[in-house]
Design an enzyme around this catalytic site. Structure first.
Site, short mmCIF file in Angstrom:
data_model
loop_
_atom_site.label_atom_id
_atom_site.label_comp_id
_atom_site.label_asym_id
_atom_site.label_seq_id
_atom_site.Cartn_x
_atom_site.Cartn_y
_atom_site.Cartn_z
N SER A 146 34.93 46.22 49.57
CA SER A 146 35.82 47.78 49.50
C SER A 146 35.99 48.35 50.62
O SER A 146 35.21 48.30 51.59
CB SER A 146 34.98 48.40 48.40
OG SER A 146 35.55 49.75 48.05
N TYR A 159 27.37 53.21 45.38
CA TYR A 159 28.70 52.04 45.33
C TYR A 159 28.75 51.78 46.99
O TYR A 159 28.99 50.84 47.46
CB TYR A 159 29.86 52.48 44.73
CG TYR A 159 31.02 51.58 44.67
CD1 TYR A 159 30.87 50.46 43.87
CD2 TYR A 159 32.15 51.64 45.61
CE1 TYR A 159 31.96 49.45 43.78
CE2 TYR A 159 32.95 50.84 45.58
CZ TYR A 159 33.04 49.67 44.63
OH TYR A 159 33.98 48.64 44.65
N LYS A 163 28.06 48.27 49.17
CA LYS A 163 29.38 47.57 49.81
C LYS A 163 29.08 47.69 51.20
O LYS A 163 29.53 46.89 51.95
CB LYS A 163 30.55 48.20 49.50
CG LYS A 163 31.14 48.01 47.98
CD LYS A 163 31.23 46.72 47.57
CE LYS A 163 31.62 46.34 46.12
NZ LYS A 163 31.60 44.93 45.69
N1 LIG Z 1 39.41 47.72 41.17
C1 LIG Z 1 39.26 48.23 42.51
O1 LIG Z 1 39.95 49.44 42.74
C2 LIG Z 1 38.34 47.93 43.57
C3 LIG Z 1 38.54 47.98 44.75
C4 LIG Z 1 37.61 47.48 45.84
C5 LIG Z 1 36.94 46.66 45.42
N2 LIG Z 1 36.68 46.24 44.22
C6 LIG Z 1 35.79 45.32 43.94
O2 LIG Z 1 36.50 44.25 43.13
C7 LIG Z 1 35.59 43.48 42.29
C8 LIG Z 1 36.10 43.32 40.95
O3 LIG Z 1 36.30 44.60 40.59
P1 LIG Z 1 37.60 44.70 39.26
O4 LIG Z 1 38.04 46.18 39.40
O5 LIG Z 1 38.12 43.60 39.23
O6 LIG Z 1 36.24 44.98 38.14
P2 LIG Z 1 36.29 44.70 36.66
O7 LIG Z 1 35.01 45.34 35.97
O8 LIG Z 1 37.50 44.88 35.91
O9 LIG Z 1 35.66 43.01 36.68
C9 LIG Z 1 34.36 42.89 37.21
C10 LIG Z 1 34.05 41.26 36.71
O10 LIG Z 1 32.98 41.08 37.09
C11 LIG Z 1 32.19 40.39 35.95
N3 LIG Z 1 30.84 40.67 35.72
C12 LIG Z 1 30.14 42.03 35.79
N4 LIG Z 1 28.89 41.64 35.71
C13 LIG Z 1 28.82 40.20 35.81
C14 LIG Z 1 27.42 39.26 35.63
N5 LIG Z 1 26.28 39.97 35.51
N6 LIG Z 1 27.87 38.17 35.77
C15 LIG Z 1 29.08 37.63 35.88
N7 LIG Z 1 30.09 38.30 35.95
C16 LIG Z 1 30.04 39.73 35.83
C17 LIG Z 1 32.93 41.17 34.80
O11 LIG Z 1 32.77 40.56 33.66
C18 LIG Z 1 34.23 41.34 35.39
O12 LIG Z 1 35.04 39.99 34.95
C19 LIG Z 1 34.01 44.18 42.51
O13 LIG Z 1 33.21 43.78 43.30
C20 LIG Z 1 34.39 45.67 42.84
O14 LIG Z 1 33.59 46.41 43.55
C21 LIG Z 1 37.48 46.73 43.40
O1 LIG Z 2 34.73 53.68 41.81
C1 LIG Z 2 35.23 52.92 42.85
O2 LIG Z 2 35.12 53.09 43.88
C2 LIG Z 2 35.64 51.65 42.25
O3 LIG Z 2 34.96 51.11 41.15
C3 LIG Z 2 36.05 50.74 43.37
O4 LIG Z 2 36.19 49.43 43.04
C4 LIG Z 2 36.92 51.19 44.14
O5 LIG Z 2 38.22 51.03 43.22
C5 LIG Z 2 37.23 50.70 45.34
O6 LIG Z 2 36.00 50.47 46.01
C6 LIG Z 2 38.19 51.49 46.26
O7 LIG Z 2 37.44 52.60 47.01
#
Ligand SMILES: NC(=O)c1ccc[n+]([C@@H]2O[C@H](COP(=O)([O-])OP(=O)(O)OC[C@H]3O[C@@H](n4cnc5c(N)ncnc54)[C@H](O)[C@@H]3O)[C@@H](O)[C@H]2O)c1
Ligand SMILES: O=C(O)[C@H](O)[C@@H](O)[C@H](O)[C@H](O)CO
Length: 254
Positions: A146, A159, A163
């Protein structure tokens, strides 16, 4: 005629594993890898979700199957990955957040975030790497970090710590795996609208503040990560390892 041959962005003949692939970023990135020719295994705990996702990719003549995997169960996950043919590409995506003020964070919140974002991600990467090393095959591990792996954020002490930890183990894994031809990089997205983040943006003040920080003036879309994941998986990024690719609309630029 040019003396150069552009390295390939295609992934034909490669096997990819995407964790947390039933929805959100994982599903988008799995789709991108399949469109680039990879044979993609979509892993998640919710089998219905991930089976439907794999079936919809197969309907488009792409290569995809579902795998039940709870990455929190380290022994079970290592066994499942060990029993499969090696994965040349890992998108280590399953992750979570529980935003809370620093003074209110509980031990349970801390452990829930670290157990998934750090411990589980670390051992999934280990299982994939072991299998590649045994088979003497090259690979690309892409850890989904992230922008919060590079900067701090309010209500995000745990968080951010998780990360930043991922950024650290990525660099150290890259050093050890380089002699085996296995590259390890991170993708560092800004806020992307997914089921994880949707509730945050119902708060108008949070949305306005976020949009001020993203210099390009909009939230991320899953599509913003699709080219990056293919690039990091493909030969086109063949000299990249131990790096972080920020996709943050300029959030961390100042
Ligand atoms: N959405 C954002 O803004 C954002 C930004 C930066 C980074 N991220 C990172 O991207 C990744 C995905 O985030 P997202 O927004 O798609 O989240 P989300 O919650 O929509 O999806 C997360 C996925 O992980 C799976 N998961 C959770 N626990 C699990 C387990 N024990 N075993 C297997 N699968 C499991 C969930 O079922 C889901 O499919 C994360 O690592 C998050 O930190 C997200
Ligand atoms: O709460 C948060 O910060 C989210 O769960 C992350 O997935 C962010 O969207 C991402 O890290 C961007 O800052």
């Amino acid at each position: 005629m040019s003396q150069f041959t552009t390295p390939s962005f295609r992934l034909d003949g490669r096997r990819a594993l995407v964790t947390g692939a039933g929805r959100g970023l994982g599903l988008g990135m799995a789709t991108a890898l399949a469109e680039a020719g990879a044979d993609v295994t979509l892993a998640a705990r919710t089998m219905d979700e991930v089976e439907a996702a794999a079936a919809s990719l197969r309907e488009r003549d792409l290569k995809a199957q579902a795998l039940w995997l709870d990455v929190m169960d380290v022994a079970g996950t290592q066994k499942a990955i060990g029993e499969q043919e090696p994965f040349h590409i890992l998108v280590n995506n399953a992750g979570t957040n529980r935003p809370a003020a620093f003074v209110d964070v509980t031990l349970e919140d801390f452990d829930a975030i670290f157990d998934l974002n750090v411990r589980a991600a670390y051992f999934v990467a280990q299982a994939v790497a072991r299998r590649l090393i045994d088979a003497k095959q090259p690979g690309s591990i892409i850890n989904i970090s992230s922008q919060m792996g590079h900067v701090g954020g309010a209500r995000r002490t745990v968080y951010c710590a998780s990360k930043h930890a991922m950024e650290g183990f990525t660099k150290a894994m890259a050093i050890e795996l380089a002699p085996h031809g296995v590259r390890v990089n991170t993708i560092g997205p800004t806020f992307i609208e997914t089921p994880l983040t949707k509730p945050f943006f119902e708060n108008k003040a949070f949305l306005d503040d976020t949009l001020k920080k993203i210099k390009l003036g909009r939230l991320g879309k899953i599509e913003d990560l699709m080219g990056a994941v293919v690039f990091l998986a493909a030969d086109a990024s063949g000299l990249m390892t131990g790096s972080s690719m920020l996709i943050d609309g300029g959030w961390t630029a100042d």
